[in-house]
Write an enzyme that holds these catalytic residues in place. Sequence first.
Site, PDB file in Angstrom:
ATOM      1  N   SER A  21       0.842  -1.190   0.000  1.00 53.27           N
ATOM      2  CA  SER A  21       0.000   0.000   0.000  1.00 53.27           C
ATOM      3  C   SER A  21       0.884   1.249   0.000  1.00 53.27           C
ATOM      4  O   SER A  21       2.064   1.162  -0.345  1.00 53.27           O
ATOM      5  CB  SER A  21      -0.947  -0.031   1.206  1.00 53.27           C
ATOM      6  N   ASN A  22       0.345   2.400   0.370  1.00 50.93           N
ATOM      7  CA  ASN A  22       1.139   3.629   0.391  1.00 50.93           C
ATOM      8  C   ASN A  22       0.648   4.534   1.518  1.00 50.93           C
ATOM      9  O   ASN A  22      -0.292   4.197   2.229  1.00 50.93           O
ATOM     10  CB  ASN A  22       1.077   4.327  -0.979  1.00 50.93           C
ATOM     11  N   ARG A  23       1.288   5.693   1.659  1.00 50.85           N
ATOM     12  CA  ARG A  23       1.057   6.546   2.832  1.00 50.85           C
ATOM     13  C   ARG A  23      -0.128   7.491   2.703  1.00 50.85           C
ATOM     14  O   ARG A  23      -0.311   8.355   3.564  1.00 50.85           O
ATOM     15  CB  ARG A  23       2.323   7.349   3.129  1.00 50.85           C
ATOM     16  N   SER A  24      -0.921   7.361   1.669  1.00 57.16           N
ATOM     17  CA  SER A  24      -2.061   8.277   1.530  1.00 57.16           C
ATOM     18  C   SER A  24      -3.006   8.160   2.729  1.00 57.16           C
ATOM     19  O   SER A  24      -3.394   7.063   3.120  1.00 57.16           O
ATOM     20  CB  SER A  24      -2.830   7.944   0.247  1.00 57.16           C
ATOM     21  N   ALA A  88      -4.675   7.645  -4.172  1.00 61.46           N
ATOM     22  CA  ALA A  88      -3.293   7.250  -4.463  1.00 61.46           C
ATOM     23  C   ALA A  88      -3.334   5.764  -4.826  1.00 61.46           C
ATOM     24  O   ALA A  88      -3.214   4.890  -3.960  1.00 61.46           O
ATOM     25  CB  ALA A  88      -2.408   7.490  -3.251  1.00 61.46           C
TER      26      ALA A  88
END
Length: 214
Positions: A21-24, A88
């Site tokens: 996943s990502n930091r959004s 994101a």
Amino acid sequence: MTILITAGPTREPLDPVRYLSNRSSGKMGYALAAAASAIGHRVLLISGPTNLDIPSGVDFVPVESAADMYQAVATRIGKCELAIFAAAVADYRPANFASDKIKKTDDVLTVDFVRNPDILGSARKEMGFEGILVGFAAETQNLEENARHKLTRKKCDFVVANDVSRRDIGFDSNDNEILLVYPDHSQPLPRDSKEHLAHHILEAALKLRPLPSS
Ligand code: CTP
């Protein structure tokens, strides 16, 4: 007006207990949804997993992966006049989903990734969307140039660009500083809360085309 908004990160599963996943945080997309709902628009908020409260009055569609988000958008965008893609989305997903938990064996684990569908990039052509289309561009260098490239490639009316190399704004922060990039000019919006910026972005989008007579 009916407004579709994508928000948050996507999760790309690797096995039953792991994902990429990502930091959004989802804050910008949720602020846009809240702002649009507050001025009386019907809002479809299609969101990856976040810790945020669902803004009141919006139709909420929770999704996990980019493939889920693509389906959720493709089946709903036809009923919308404005679409804002603030999510994101992971550009890649693991090529294979292991149905059992991956156990540690060797010192190095290699995972192959394959490209995810470009949801915003599919809105005009594959999905036939003719309404107002707004994209986001998170960049670490050449902000305006890279955003303008995305604007053209994804056939947006404008792109909301922000510099994610700065630690004081953007991802996870309550504030942002953005550049609205249009085909023939751009407009900087100085540092402000995501709530205030959401109102400006919405106003910019809504003045692009006349409202339907209803
Ligand atoms: N986006 C999308 N689907 C994807 C990837 C991105 O809908 N699979 C949308 C995002 O919501 C955002 C915009 O496209 O509105 C820009 O995303 P970004 O990942 O920065 O663009 P890319 O075209 O993937 O460019 P690059 O990775 O080369 O920076």
